[in-house]
Design a protein around this motif. Structure first.
Motif, mmCIF file in Angstrom:
data_model
loop_
_atom_site.group_PDB
_atom_site.id
_atom_site.type_symbol
_atom_site.label_atom_id
_atom_site.label_comp_id
_atom_site.label_asym_id
_atom_site.label_seq_id
_atom_site.Cartn_x
_atom_site.Cartn_y
_atom_site.Cartn_z
ATOM 1 N N MET A 64 41.292 41.628 32.819
ATOM 2 C CA MET A 64 41.746 42.954 33.248
ATOM 3 C C MET A 64 41.184 43.257 34.624
ATOM 4 N N LEU A 65 41.845 42.726 35.621
ATOM 5 C CA LEU A 65 41.413 42.890 37.003
ATOM 6 C C LEU A 65 42.425 43.732 37.756
ATOM 7 N N PRO A 66 41.999 44.515 38.734
ATOM 8 C CA PRO A 66 42.934 45.376 39.447
ATOM 9 C C PRO A 66 43.903 44.627 40.337
ATOM 10 N N LYS A 67 43.551 43.409 40.722
ATOM 11 C CA LYS A 67 44.417 42.638 41.618
ATOM 12 C C LYS A 67 44.766 41.336 40.918
ATOM 13 N N ARG A 68 45.994 41.246 40.455
ATOM 14 C CA ARG A 68 46.364 40.107 39.638
ATOM 15 C C ARG A 68 47.763 39.629 40.000
ATOM 16 N N ILE A 69 47.927 38.327 40.147
ATOM 17 C CA ILE A 69 49.221 37.754 40.459
ATOM 18 C C ILE A 69 49.489 36.629 39.478
ATOM 19 N N ASP A 70 50.597 36.697 38.755
ATOM 20 C CA ASP A 70 50.994 35.620 37.857
ATOM 21 C C ASP A 70 52.012 34.746 38.571
ATOM 22 N N MET A 71 51.917 33.447 38.386
ATOM 23 C CA MET A 71 52.866 32.523 38.999
ATOM 24 C C MET A 71 53.592 31.773 37.904
ATOM 25 N N SER A 72 54.762 31.278 38.246
ATOM 26 C CA SER A 72 55.560 30.544 37.289
ATOM 27 C C SER A 72 55.814 29.132 37.762
ATOM 28 N N ASP A 295 58.917 44.257 41.131
ATOM 29 C CA ASP A 295 58.633 45.550 41.763
ATOM 30 C C ASP A 295 57.977 46.560 40.830
ATOM 31 N N ASP A 296 58.473 46.657 39.611
ATOM 32 C CA ASP A 296 57.870 47.609 38.671
ATOM 33 C C ASP A 296 56.420 47.269 38.376
ATOM 34 N N ASN A 297 56.135 45.978 38.228
ATOM 35 C CA ASN A 297 54.773 45.561 37.892
ATOM 36 C C ASN A 297 53.800 45.772 39.043
ATOM 37 N N VAL A 298 54.219 45.427 40.271
ATOM 38 C CA VAL A 298 53.288 45.601 41.392
ATOM 39 C C VAL A 298 53.025 47.085 41.635
ATOM 40 N N ASN A 301 50.538 48.003 38.819
ATOM 41 C CA ASN A 301 49.257 47.308 38.996
ATOM 42 C C ASN A 301 48.580 47.610 40.327
ATOM 43 N N GLY A 302 49.310 48.243 41.245
ATOM 44 C CA GLY A 302 48.743 48.509 42.567
ATOM 45 C C GLY A 302 48.528 47.255 43.376
ATOM 46 N N THR A 303 49.427 46.272 43.212
ATOM 47 C CA THR A 303 49.230 44.962 43.837
ATOM 48 C C THR A 303 50.331 44.595 44.833
ATOM 49 N N LYS A 304 51.121 45.557 45.266
ATOM 50 C CA LYS A 304 52.259 45.221 46.114
ATOM 51 C C LYS A 304 51.824 44.552 47.408
ATOM 52 N N LYS A 305 50.793 45.081 48.058
ATOM 53 C CA LYS A 305 50.348 44.524 49.340
ATOM 54 C C LYS A 305 49.860 43.094 49.162
ATOM 55 N N ILE A 306 49.049 42.879 48.137
ATOM 56 C CA ILE A 306 48.493 41.544 47.903
ATOM 57 C C ILE A 306 49.597 40.561 47.549
ATOM 58 N N ALA A 307 50.481 40.974 46.640
ATOM 59 C CA ALA A 307 51.547 40.091 46.194
ATOM 60 C C ALA A 307 52.495 39.747 47.338
ATOM 61 N N THR A 308 52.773 40.707 48.201
ATOM 62 C CA THR A 308 53.645 40.449 49.348
ATOM 63 C C THR A 308 53.003 39.441 50.297
#
Length: 379
Positions: A64-72, A295-298, A301-308
């Motif tokens: 449970m981390l505030p900055k998380r990116i899942d890859m496939s 988009d909904d998940n970022v 999760n507050g991760t849009k900047k990191i994920a982008t």
């Protein structure tokens, strides 16, 4: 025709000659029921789902981390089944890049699986910030639920495909069956390994590459479909994903030829130079794995900047060169030319646009009752 599968429930057949997993054969009618490609019976399918939900729940609790990116699967970090050390190298490069630029540490949680399976997982609630899938069509399915914004293809360069691949043949050293092109795959006695287009994005690319050859060769729809029917008659094992097919061919030593992603074949030859060789067919297809934010998940999760930034990095010279080194064709033409000795750039490559785009191609060839099913039912 029978197709072999492995029951994914961990306790299936436990105690039966020491075999933890059960192989079974199913006919066409069984195969098109999705649970029967996962488990040997409905009870084990339900138990498998419970196991997966429990596993994901535990992962979420641990991570449970505030900055998380899942890859496939089929994404540059995993490079579609490249060994773990390569995954680690690429991921670590990206994390160090972000840490140096923003002075923030990011944890990356990866989820690997077949493209279609991963798309369904996101739709069903997987909390991934990023999807990187074999087919644009699979990301479009997520888009239809509203989780991904419309127009995602234009968010990044090259229709959000930072690297490409194509379809080649992997054969055993010496090529005893003298396989040189698609026509050799329909010869009597040639055992072909390719995954199932109903569950594998890579398998869809395989099918279309073969179809491209048939179009160029026969110029007649009936003869083209006859060619495809003969080809799939020679398929002895149809795994649910590209990784499974490679395992069947390389580790289980099943089959004479594997229809494979070019990058997958390159890695196999790199790992086993004295055991395998690559055959480049005269005609193939430009396979374009796609990437997108969820988009909904970022947003949640507050991760849009990191994920982008994560996806932007795939287009950097450093990432493009790593992609090339590991067998993917960079979308950057300048960098691709630097690796022209590694890739056959003279192949005739069909494009998905030649099949009127993924939406039309999927309806015509892969939906229930479409061309692939008609071919398969006639086995």
């Amino acid at each position: 025709m029978k197709a072999n599968h492995i029951c994914k429930y961990s306790k299936c057949n436990l105690g039966n000659n020491g075999q933890p997993k059960q192989y079974y054969a199913c006919d066409y009618c069984d195969r098109i029921n999705s649970w029967k490609s996962i488990a040997c019976c409905k009870e084990h399918f339900d138990l498998y789902i419970e196991e997966e939900l429990e596993r994901k729940s535990m992962l979420n609790k641990i991570n449970m981390l505030p900055k998380r990116i899942d890859m496939s699967e089929n994404e540059i970090k995993e490079l579609y089944n490249i060994p773990a050390d390569v995954v680690l190298e690429k991921t670590n490069q990206e994390l160090q890049y972000y840490k140096d630029k923003y002075e923030k540490k990011v944890e990356v949680i990866q989820s690997h699986g077949g493209s279609g399976s991963q798309a369904r997982s996101v739709v069903e609630g997987s909390n991934g910030d990023v999807v990187t899938l074999a087919l644009e069509h699979d990301i479009s399915l997520i888009e239809q639920t509203g989780l991904i914004n419309k127009g995602w293809q234009k968010r990044f360069s090259n229709d959000s495909a930072p690297y490409t691949s194509t379809i080649v043949f992997l054969v055993r050293k010496g090529n005893k069956k003298s396989i040189k092109d698609w026509k050799d795959l329909i010869k009597k006695g040639v055992e072909v390994i390719t995954p199932d287009p109903k569950s594998s994005g890579g398998a869809c690319w395989n099918f279309l590459a073969a179809y491209g050859y048939a179009i160029d060769t026969y110029h007649d729809q009936e003869k083209e479909e006859q060619f495809l029917t003969k080809l799939y008659q020679n398929v002895s094992v149809m795994d649910s994903g590209a990784r499974g097919s490679t395992t069947t061919f390389v580790e289980n030593k099943k089959g004479d030829v594997l229809i494979a992603w070019e990058n997958e074949a390159i890695q196999t030859v790199k790992n086993y130079p004295d055991k395998y060789e690559i055959i480049t067919p005269s005609i193939s297809i430009l396979a374009q794995p796609s990437v997108s934010l969820v988009d909904d998940n970022v947003k949640v999760n507050g991760t849009k900047k990191i994920a982008t930034e994560y996806l932007k990095y795939l287009y950097s010279d450093k990432a493009q060169k790593l992609a090339a080194e590991e067998g993917y064709r960079p979308s950057n033409e300048r960098i691709l030319k630097q690796y022209q000795g590694k890739f056959n750039l003279n192949m005739k490559l069909y494009k998905i646009s030649d099949f009127r785009g993924w939406d039309q191609a999927y309806k015509k060839y892969f939906e229930d009752g479409a061309l692939f099913d008609k071919i398969y039912i006639n086995q």
